[in-house]
Design a protein around this motif. Structure first.
Motif, PDB file in Angstrom:
ATOM      1  N   GLN A   1      79.600  72.730 -37.370  1.00  0.00           N
ATOM      2  CA  GLN A   1      80.762  73.810 -37.559  1.00  0.00           C
ATOM      3  C   GLN A   1      79.869  75.304 -36.956  1.00  0.00           C
ATOM      4  O   GLN A   1      80.839  75.815 -36.371  1.00  0.00           O
ATOM      5  CB  GLN A   1      80.774  74.086 -39.085  1.00  0.00           C
ATOM      6  CG  GLN A   1      81.810  72.946 -39.601  1.00  0.00           C
ATOM      7  CD  GLN A   1      82.147  73.363 -40.893  1.00  0.00           C
ATOM      8  OE1 GLN A   1      81.340  73.693 -42.082  1.00  0.00           O
ATOM      9  NE2 GLN A   1      83.417  73.237 -41.400  1.00  0.00           N
ATOM     10  N   ASN A   2      78.764  75.371 -37.204  1.00  0.00           N
ATOM     11  CA  ASN A   2      78.189  76.591 -36.769  1.00  0.00           C
ATOM     12  C   ASN A   2      77.570  76.780 -35.131  1.00  0.00           C
ATOM     13  O   ASN A   2      77.012  77.845 -34.963  1.00  0.00           O
ATOM     14  CB  ASN A   2      77.166  77.142 -37.714  1.00  0.00           C
ATOM     15  CG  ASN A   2      77.651  77.300 -39.029  1.00  0.00           C
ATOM     16  OD1 ASN A   2      78.564  77.708 -39.398  1.00  0.00           O
ATOM     17  ND2 ASN A   2      76.779  76.895 -40.041  1.00  0.00           N
ATOM     18  N   ALA A   3      77.705  75.711 -34.642  1.00  0.00           N
ATOM     19  CA  ALA A   3      77.252  75.596 -33.349  1.00  0.00           C
ATOM     20  C   ALA A   3      77.636  76.314 -32.426  1.00  0.00           C
ATOM     21  O   ALA A   3      77.038  76.975 -31.453  1.00  0.00           O
ATOM     22  CB  ALA A   3      77.531  73.931 -32.691  1.00  0.00           C
ATOM     23  N   GLY A   4      79.126  76.763 -32.584  1.00  0.00           N
ATOM     24  CA  GLY A   4      79.743  77.574 -31.511  1.00  0.00           C
ATOM     25  C   GLY A   4      80.154  77.062 -30.056  1.00  0.00           C
ATOM     26  O   GLY A   4      80.487  77.807 -29.167  1.00  0.00           O
ATOM     27  N   ASP A   5      80.176  75.662 -29.867  1.00  0.00           N
ATOM     28  CA  ASP A   5      80.384  75.361 -28.750  1.00  0.00           C
ATOM     29  C   ASP A   5      81.528  74.213 -28.433  1.00  0.00           C
ATOM     30  O   ASP A   5      81.709  73.570 -27.678  1.00  0.00           O
ATOM     31  CB  ASP A   5      79.249  74.777 -27.860  1.00  0.00           C
ATOM     32  CG  ASP A   5      78.588  73.640 -28.584  1.00  0.00           C
ATOM     33  OD1 ASP A   5      78.806  73.540 -29.862  1.00  0.00           O
ATOM     34  OD2 ASP A   5      77.510  72.868 -28.040  1.00  0.00           O
TER      35      ASP A   5
END
Length: 504
Positions: free
Chosen positions: A469-473
């Motif tokens: 979720q927090n990977a941002g890609d």
């Protein structure tokens, strides 16, 4: 002895018994009046199951087995993480399982690197085989006879029944111990003897159950071996081998009633009697049996000693199968970094009349060992076309692509394979590695989450989804899939924490 360890683990983790309410039989029914109405058939009585299910349910047994398997797979260095060995064991094991009417089809067979001649059954359908059993067996029917014995331990639910037997023994043992304490008031000299007798009776009761289970596993395993088309004379042959093996460590002085297993001589006699009354059936050993044995022998001990052993075997022609002996020689040479000699041996194997994916996989490893990665990848690509359903060969091909940084090609191949085998931890782990190599962090963590989930590690799986979720890609659809999966796993955690659905 290993199976007794897991029996005690089951005892420690078993839930308290849930008693079923049953009607009282023998009571006189009240008189009925005939009102001329159509008679209805009595409702069938519900299946109350056996006593073992009330002590240790099949679901609990499976979860216990999965828990033990996680410890073995990730905490035991003796676990053999070899796709070819495990594929062979599962192929052999399922020939036996499918011969049992109504048997469950969620067995898993695996190998443990141990020189002793042994095998063991875990709760829930997991069957482990010591490498010593495979390397010392003279025929495939001998190995099959051991697997049939261990499969019977699972199908007859011996571990659950052992748990039930232990619970039943608790009350008599407590009564006997209480009697010993009462005796201590008037006859202190008899108290210690009575207490020891109470403990001895409880232990003897558990040993008797174990001996009965072993006899039952021999008897039903023999029937399974025969139904699957193997040579039933493999069972007494294996017992004789086991007797020779244990003669060094067992002087035979311990009486039969102090053993958890029946005396080996008794088991040999029983198996021989059954085999004599059965029609003769010759079973040809598969080439995979010979190749797996040779591979395990070549990978055991010092590489140079393995090379010397197989060289002498070939020179003196002391082999049951020449292809397997040459295969083992090539494996040993590769271990000893003698790559040119190993390549010469694999070329001889490929020029022979026997075709097998294990031979092609070894040749590819030899090419990689010599630094010719391009040739190895091209060879593996052709081999996967020849053997479309060989998963070990596919693993080798994808692994070679990843080592050569051909990550996009590996991902395309993995996508197709995961359509066929969506629950394969090995394929998903390689997919996570490939996504990480190309910088796709969300997809990397998403794939790794599925790996942890298949291994039964729910917290680690949820942690990977949070990282995704927090990977941002990721795009909208990928994020939505991650959030939906995380929501599903959180609901599963909540359900496991409150299985009855009660309000708190």
């Amino acid at each position: 002895m290993r199976i007794l360890t897991y029996v005690f683990a089951a005892l420690a983790l078993a839930m308290p018994r849930v008693w079923a309410q049953v009607p009282v039989f023998g009571a006189k029914p009240p008189p009925t009046l005939d009102l001329g109405l159509p008679r209805s058939e009595p409702a069938p009585l519900p299946d109350l199951g056996d006593a073992s299910s009330s002590v240790l349910s099949p679901l609990m047994e499976r979860k216990l087995g999965e828990s033990v398997m996680r410890d073995i797979r990730y905490g035991d260095p003796a676990f053999v993480d070899d796709p070819e060995v495990n594929e062979y064991l599962n192929s052999l094991g399922y020939k036996l399982v499918t011969a049992i009417p109504g048997a469950r089809l969620d067995f898993e067979f695996f190998a443990v690197r141990d020189p002793s001649i042994n095998a063991f059954a875990l709760p829930g359908g997991f069957v482990g085989v010591h490498t010593g059993l495979l390397t010392s067996a003279d025929s495939e029917s001998e190995v099959a006879s051991v697997l049939a014995h261990e499969v019977t331990h699972v199908t007859q639910r011996h571990i659950a029944r052992q748990v039930g037997a232990a619970q039943k023994m608790q009350v008599p043992a407590m009564i006997a111990l209480a009697a010993a304490l009462l005796a201590a008031r008037s006859r202190p000299d008899l108290a210690s003897g009575a207490a020891m007798a109470a403990q001895g009776a409880a232990i003897q009761g558990q040993l008797s159950y174990s001996r009965d289970f072993e006899r039952e596993a021999d008897r039903i395993g023999f029937t399974t071996l025969q139904a699957a088309g193997f040579d039933v004379r493999g069972m007494p042959g294996f017992f004789e081998k086991l007797q020779r093996y244990t003669r060094i460590s067992d002087d035979g002085k311990a009486p039969g009633y102090l053993r958890s297993h029946p005396l080996t001589a008794d088991r040999i006699a029983d198996a021989q009697n059954r085999a004599q009354n059965a029609p003769y059936r010759q079973h040809a050993d598969s080439i995979e049996f010979h190749l797996v044995r040779a591979k395990l022998r070549a990978e055991t001990g010092d590489p140079r000693e393995a090379v010397t052993y197989f060289r002498s075997v070939l020179q003196e022609r002391r082999f049951a199968n020449e292809t397997a002996a040459r295969f083992g020689y090539a494996v040993a040479l590769l271990r000893d970094k003698q790559v040119p000699q190993a390549r010469a041996e694999t070329e001889k194997l490929r020029a022979g009349s026997i075709r097998n994916p294990m031979i092609d996989s070894l040749h590819a490893r030899v090419l990689q060992g010599g630094g010719d990665r391009v040739a190895a990848i091209a060879f593996l690509k052709d081999a996967t076309v020849r053997y479309t359903y060989s998963r070990p060969l596919m693993y080798a091909y994808v692994g070679a692509l990843l080592e050569s940084a051909q990550n996009d090609a590996a991902l395309a191949l993995l996508k197709d394979q995961l359509r066929l085998y969506p629950g394969s931890p090995g394929l998903l782990a390689m997919q996570a590695k490939a996504y990480g190599a190309v910088g796709k962090r969300l997809l990397q963590h998403q794939a790794q989450a599925e790996v942890y989930l298949l291994h039964g590690n729910l917290p680690a799986s949820m942690e990977q989804l949070v990282l995704a979720q927090n990977a941002g890609d990721g795009n909208f659809y990928e994020l939505s899939a991650v959030e939906a999966r995380l929501k599903e796993l959180r609901a599963r955690v909540a359900a496991e924490a409150n299985p009855a659905g009660q309000k708190r």
